[in-house]
Write a protein that holds these residues in place. Structure first.
Motif, mmCIF file in Angstrom:
data_model
loop_
_atom_site.group_PDB
_atom_site.id
_atom_site.type_symbol
_atom_site.label_atom_id
_atom_site.label_comp_id
_atom_site.label_asym_id
_atom_site.label_seq_id
_atom_site.Cartn_x
_atom_site.Cartn_y
_atom_site.Cartn_z
ATOM 1 N N GLU A 1 5.982 -39.256 -42.013
ATOM 2 C CA GLU A 1 6.488 -38.119 -42.777
ATOM 3 C C GLU A 1 6.976 -38.557 -44.155
ATOM 4 N N LEU A 2 7.677 -39.682 -44.206
ATOM 5 C CA LEU A 2 8.201 -40.177 -45.474
ATOM 6 C C LEU A 2 7.064 -40.599 -46.406
ATOM 7 N N TYR A 3 6.105 -41.338 -45.874
ATOM 8 C CA TYR A 3 4.961 -41.754 -46.684
ATOM 9 C C TYR A 3 4.198 -40.539 -47.213
ATOM 10 N N ALA A 4 4.055 -39.527 -46.361
ATOM 11 C CA ALA A 4 3.254 -38.366 -46.754
ATOM 12 C C ALA A 4 3.857 -37.651 -47.956
ATOM 13 N N ASP B 1 3.450 -39.963 -51.019
ATOM 14 C CA ASP B 1 2.055 -40.055 -51.449
ATOM 15 C C ASP B 1 1.593 -38.770 -52.123
ATOM 16 N N ARG B 2 2.052 -37.622 -51.605
ATOM 17 C CA ARG B 2 1.644 -36.356 -52.223
ATOM 18 C C ARG B 2 2.192 -36.247 -53.637
ATOM 19 N N ILE B 3 3.460 -36.581 -53.827
ATOM 20 C CA ILE B 3 4.051 -36.484 -55.167
ATOM 21 C C ILE B 3 3.404 -37.496 -56.109
ATOM 22 N N LEU C 1 9.500 -41.730 -61.680
ATOM 23 C CA LEU C 1 8.146 -41.866 -61.160
ATOM 24 C C LEU C 1 7.112 -41.741 -62.269
ATOM 25 N N SER C 2 7.314 -40.805 -63.186
ATOM 26 C CA SER C 2 6.385 -40.685 -64.313
ATOM 27 C C SER C 2 6.358 -41.963 -65.131
ATOM 28 N N VAL D 1 -0.496 -46.965 -53.920
ATOM 29 C CA VAL D 1 0.296 -47.587 -52.848
ATOM 30 C C VAL D 1 1.488 -48.336 -53.429
ATOM 31 N N GLU D 2 1.281 -49.055 -54.508
ATOM 32 C CA GLU D 2 2.388 -49.776 -55.140
ATOM 33 C C GLU D 2 3.451 -48.817 -55.657
ATOM 34 N N LEU D 3 3.031 -47.677 -56.186
ATOM 35 C CA LEU D 3 4.010 -46.689 -56.646
ATOM 36 C C LEU D 3 4.846 -46.185 -55.483
ATOM 37 N N ARG D 4 4.189 -45.898 -54.366
ATOM 38 C CA ARG D 4 4.955 -45.456 -53.207
ATOM 39 C C ARG D 4 5.946 -46.520 -52.760
ATOM 40 N N GLU D 5 5.534 -47.785 -52.755
ATOM 41 C CA GLU D 5 6.421 -48.854 -52.312
ATOM 42 C C GLU D 5 7.611 -49.018 -53.253
ATOM 43 N N GLN D 6 7.383 -48.905 -54.551
ATOM 44 C CA GLN D 6 8.508 -48.976 -55.487
ATOM 45 C C GLN D 6 9.457 -47.802 -55.277
#
Length: 470
Positions: free
Chosen positions: A215-218, A221-223, A252-253, A269-274
């Motif tokens: 749920e958190l990844y989703a 990842d969507r944003i 994020l931008s 993926v790296e953006l999500r991890e950061q």
């Protein structure tokens, strides 16, 4: 020969006495922070603690002096890596972001992220922090008693999600609030366990954690995908709460647009991890500092009155801004003293690469090394009457007289927390606005704590409110 007595490696490291078979395992499970304090009080600044049954026994080399902490985090940082099982569990859940990455991965990430955390850039988030604090104050209008740990956790989470995601923060905050406790508890339990079942096995704990991670990844990842698809910009210039969120201004931008000729840019993926690491580190640490600052002031009305007088004199009725940090020295000292007594990262782990000496004691290659701000911040050589709340320990003269690592709530050395200015900005602004609006009286005199990924309260920290409006 014991592990701690290698020939030529310095003095043997004294060991904290435990019980047969299990060593200090039960003490660490029931009260790890108290166990580390007892180790320093009984044996000095480098102590070996063993925990667990034979065959699964862990040996911890605990370092409590400021000089030892400086060696581990600063002067010999390359010899002490984040290779222990705890950091591996954090990586597997939250990814290989700035907190958990190492070597060239870390250097590349730090080079890309550093320009986003300059003082000038971070000061631009003051308005968002003030807007979220105002919402908290409004929500308290009908309240007589609040739990400051719960309230500051929600405030810090809303602030960091808004700064990370802009107007998309409203979508993310509920998911983070619901999923983070499940994931952090799972990471904590596995990180300190001598043996774990594979994450892929369908145990109830694995299934709960996997659902929370999905749920958190989703939502992240969507944003991220929407932001990358729109060229890295959020769409709104001002949100419904009045906080500025100009296109491209949210973190994020900026992360999505961070690039260089040598380091390329972050992929999705790296953006999500950061983002996940910033969510983890960016709200729990600040929430801890704010909550315990309020708890301590509620127990010490003289210091609370002094802090409020400074806020009223400097700010009057206007909204605080970044430039006010330098104009509120006593309030800043209050926060620093709260971070001394209740450091958000009370224990920091590393693994030694090569055999070395710390304070004259031999530490072997491969050893798990613990440094403990919780203990060093109470070291009797540097903190007289260490459990007493005294913000004036942090006058410029007093700070200059102490070793650099007598106080290190943000770590230190090449891996010092990149967000420490943001944490202080958010904490000073929020605390100033809260003290101007309400007077606090402690309902719970003592708040039991333990160590998780960050310091956690094991009971309520309730305060009685008295509105100062009108």
């Amino acid at each position: 020969m014991t592990v701690g007595s290698h020939a030529g490696a310095g003095r043997e490291v004294p060991e904290l006495a435990g019980v047969p078979l299990l060593g200090s395992l039960l003490d660490l499970k029931s009260d790890s922070l108290g166990t580390y304090l007892r180790a320093q009080q009984r044996h000095g600044d480098v102590v070996r603690i063993t925990a667990g049954p034979p065959g699964l026994r862990a040996e911890l080399y605990c370092v409590f002096s400021p000089e030892g902490a400086q060696q581990v985090l600063g002067s010999q940082a390359a010899n002490f890596r984040k290779d222990n099982s705890f950091y591996q569990e954090v990586r597997e859940s939250f990814g290989n972001g700035l907190l958990t990455s190492q070597d060239e991965d870390y250097l590349r990430q730090r080079r890309l992220v550093q320009p986003l955390f300059t003082k000038r850039r971070v000061d631009g988030y003051a308005g968002a922090v003030a807007a979220e604090t105002e919402l908290t104050l409004c929500a308290w209008r009908e309240a007589e008693v609040v739990d400051v740990c719960d309230e500051m956790t929600h405030l810090a989470l809303r602030a960091v999600t808004r700064i990370l995601f802009g107007t998309d923060g409203d979508t993310a905050v509920d998911v983070v609030d619901r999923c983070f406790p499940v994931i952090t508890e799972y990471v904590l339990r596995r990180g300190y366990s001598p043996a774990n079942l594979p994450r892929t096995w369908p145990t109830p704990a694995n299934k709960r954690a996997a659902a929370a991670l999905d749920e958190l990844y989703a939502v992240c990842d969507r944003i991220v995908a929407e932001r990358l698809g729109s060229g890295g910009s959020s769409s709104s210039s001002e949100d419904a709460r009045g906080a500025r969120a100009a296109a491209g201004d949210d973190l994020l931008s900026l992360l999505a647009g961070a690039k260089s000729a040598d380091d390329a840019e972050f992929d999705a993926v790296e953006l999500r991890e950061q983002v996940l690491i910033f969510l983890l580190a960016g709200h729990e640490t600040t929430a801890t500092s704010l909550a315990f600052a309020l708890h301590l002031l509620a127990r010490h009305p003289e210091q609370q009155g002094r802090a409020r007088e400074e806020v009223s004199r400097v700010l009057g009725d206007r909204t605080p801004e970044a430039a006010d940090l330098d104009r509120l020295p006593y309030l800043t000292r209050v926060l620093k003293e709260a971070m001394r007594l209740y450091p958000a990262a009370p224990v920091i782990g590393r693994q030694a690469v090569a055999e070395t000496r710390i304070d004259g004691h031999g530490v072997p290659a491969g050893a798990d090394v613990i440094i403990a701000p919780w203990v060093t911040h109470r070291h009797p050589l540097h903190w007289p009457d260490p459990d007493r709340f005294d913000p004036d320990r942090f006058t410029p003269e007093a700070e200059a007289a102490r070793p650099r690592y007598a106080w290190f709530p943000f770590g230190g050395g090449p891996r010092a927390c990149i967000g420490q200015h943001f944490s202080m900005l958010e904490s000073v602004i929020a605390l100033a606005m809260i003290l101007r609006a309400y007077e606090f009286e402690a309902v719970d005199a003592d708040v039991p704590v333990s160590t998780g990924i960050t310091l956690r309260a094991n009971g309520p920290a309730r305060c009685r409110l008295r509105s100062l409006a009108g």
